[in-house]
Design a protein around this motif. Sequence first.
Motif, short mmCIF file in Angstrom:
data_model
loop_
_atom_site.label_atom_id
_atom_site.label_comp_id
_atom_site.label_asym_id
_atom_site.label_seq_id
_atom_site.Cartn_x
_atom_site.Cartn_y
_atom_site.Cartn_z
N ASN A 118 0.84 -1.20 0.00
CA ASN A 118 0.00 0.00 0.00
C ASN A 118 0.88 1.26 0.00
OD1 ASN A 118 -3.06 -0.83 0.57
ND2 ASN A 118 -1.69 -2.33 1.46
N PRO A 119 0.72 2.13 -1.00
CA PRO A 119 1.56 3.34 -1.03
C PRO A 119 1.31 4.21 0.20
CG PRO A 119 0.27 3.11 -3.06
CD PRO A 119 -0.24 2.09 -2.11
N THR A 120 2.35 4.89 0.62
CA THR A 120 2.20 5.86 1.73
C THR A 120 2.33 7.29 1.19
OG1 THR A 120 4.57 5.56 2.10
CG2 THR A 120 3.07 4.29 3.50
N ASP A 121 2.98 7.44 0.08
CA ASP A 121 3.16 8.76 -0.53
C ASP A 121 1.80 9.27 -1.05
OD1 ASP A 121 5.16 9.98 -3.37
OD2 ASP A 121 3.50 10.86 -2.24
N PRO A 122 1.32 10.42 -0.52
CA PRO A 122 0.00 10.93 -0.93
C PRO A 122 -0.15 11.05 -2.45
CG PRO A 122 0.89 12.24 0.87
CD PRO A 122 1.99 11.32 0.45
N LYS A 124 1.19 9.20 -4.75
CA LYS A 124 0.96 7.87 -5.34
C LYS A 124 -0.45 7.38 -5.00
CE LYS A 124 5.17 7.31 -6.93
NZ LYS A 124 5.34 8.48 -7.79
N ILE A 125 -0.89 7.69 -3.80
CA ILE A 125 -2.26 7.29 -3.40
C ILE A 125 -3.28 7.97 -4.31
CG2 ILE A 125 -3.97 7.47 -1.54
CD1 ILE A 125 -1.58 7.22 0.45
N LEU A 126 -2.99 9.20 -4.67
CA LEU A 126 -3.90 9.92 -5.57
C LEU A 126 -3.85 9.37 -6.99
CD1 LEU A 126 -3.66 13.76 -4.76
CD2 LEU A 126 -5.71 12.30 -4.84
N GLU A 127 -2.63 8.99 -7.43
CA GLU A 127 -2.45 8.65 -8.84
C GLU A 127 -2.91 7.23 -9.18
OE1 GLU A 127 1.59 8.97 -10.23
OE2 GLU A 127 1.03 8.52 -12.32
N PHE A 128 -2.75 6.31 -8.23
CA PHE A 128 -2.97 4.90 -8.58
C PHE A 128 -4.19 4.31 -7.87
CE2 PHE A 128 0.70 4.28 -11.15
CZ PHE A 128 1.66 5.16 -10.67
N PRO A 129 -4.94 3.44 -8.59
CA PRO A 129 -6.08 2.75 -7.96
C PRO A 129 -5.59 1.57 -7.15
CG PRO A 129 -5.80 1.93 -10.18
CD PRO A 129 -4.73 2.99 -9.98
N ARG A 130 -6.49 1.02 -6.31
CA ARG A 130 -6.18 -0.22 -5.59
C ARG A 130 -7.29 -1.22 -5.91
NH1 ARG A 130 -1.17 -1.28 -3.65
NH2 ARG A 130 -2.19 -2.80 -2.25
N PRO A 131 -7.17 -1.92 -7.05
CA PRO A 131 -8.26 -2.84 -7.45
C PRO A 131 -8.55 -3.94 -6.43
CG PRO A 131 -6.79 -2.39 -9.29
CD PRO A 131 -6.13 -1.80 -8.07
N PHE A 132 -7.51 -4.34 -5.66
CA PHE A 132 -7.72 -5.33 -4.59
C PHE A 132 -7.61 -4.69 -3.22
CE2 PHE A 132 -8.01 -8.08 -7.93
CZ PHE A 132 -6.91 -8.80 -8.36
N LEU A 133 -7.89 -3.38 -3.17
CA LEU A 133 -7.87 -2.59 -1.92
C LEU A 133 -6.52 -2.77 -1.21
CD1 LEU A 133 -11.51 -2.95 -0.55
CD2 LEU A 133 -10.62 -1.48 -2.34
N THR A 134 -6.57 -3.20 0.04
CA THR A 134 -5.32 -3.23 0.80
C THR A 134 -4.56 -4.56 0.64
OG1 THR A 134 -6.57 -4.03 2.69
CG2 THR A 134 -6.18 -1.65 2.57
N ALA A 135 -5.17 -5.50 -0.13
CA ALA A 135 -4.48 -6.78 -0.34
C ALA A 135 -3.18 -6.53 -1.10
CB ALA A 135 -5.37 -7.75 -1.12
N VAL A 136 -2.11 -7.21 -0.71
CA VAL A 136 -0.80 -7.03 -1.34
C VAL A 136 -0.34 -8.36 -1.92
CG1 VAL A 136 1.61 -6.34 -0.95
CG2 VAL A 136 -0.23 -5.26 0.37
#
Length: 307
Positions: A118-122, A124-136
């Motif tokens: 999960n990105p911590t850089d704001p 990157k959080i803005l730019e990229f989606p998380r299709p599987f949410l917090t799953a890594v």
Amino acid sequence: KNNVAVYYGQGYNQPRLRHFCDQTSNDIINIGFINEFPADVNDWPGSNFANQCDGNMFPGTDLLNGCHQIWEDIPYCQNLGKTVLLSIGGGTATTEYLKDDATAEWFADFLWYAFGPNPTDPAKILEFPRPFLTAVVDGFDFDIEHNGGVGWAAMINRLRSYYETYTEKKMYISGAPQCAIPDAQLSDAIQNSWFDFIWVQFYNTDSCSARAWVEGYGDFNFGQWVQIIRAGANPDAKLYIGLPASSSAANPGYYITPSEAEPLISTYMELYPEQFGGVMLWEATASDNNVIDGLTYAENIQEILYS
Ligand SMILES: CNC(=N)NC(=O)NC
């Protein structure tokens, strides 16, 4: 320990992922597929997991965002000790093409920030989606079946540069070349970037197929693949025998039964004990539907690996 790696995500009427993680026969699960590649830098990839998502996409893209059973089940599987990889490719030639290394590196960036830690850089959080949410996921699998080798080594090296910064857990890179040598898609990448696992598709190409070995014709080339890996960027990459999990799972005629597979697996497990990693199966639901002597095909293969 020899592993069974199964593909999941394209099975007919497939159950949810956790069903396959409840099976001790499956050690590595490749979730397929990211089946549409970025056309250029900043373009988003597309995905397809058959019946597993609710059909919603991120606006203006072919990237699924409603795959709740997958994002719920990835941590479930990982808590059971399974390695869960996200597989790229596997499908249609028209959407699976990389035009250059810059696009390839962008693709690596996207996968890392969208499906990796999960990105911590704001920004990157803005730019990229998380299709599987917090799953890594535990890494990425390259099931590249069309359009040549441009970009794959650059993409994998870019992912490796991210892996090096990430200390929470080991991340992996795997590939699924066709058995004919050289593989038009992945040979360059195997030579110039670090793979952990190579599962060769010993089906769909007659001359080097497992079926040919069983029938005593052709040139089943596991030994040549060992030499390719030993000459590659990671000479210790584990080499797997890839097999169809049922008679309908691959092109007709390439399926081999567990009793046909046993001498093949034993021969190469004993010839190359260091390089041999196990068996890859295409694919999980086909294996479930192929019960022999009360065991699924994957369970039959596991018995052979542990015998
Ligand atoms: C039709 N495509 C496939 N069977 N693909 C794979 O077996 N990939 C590992």
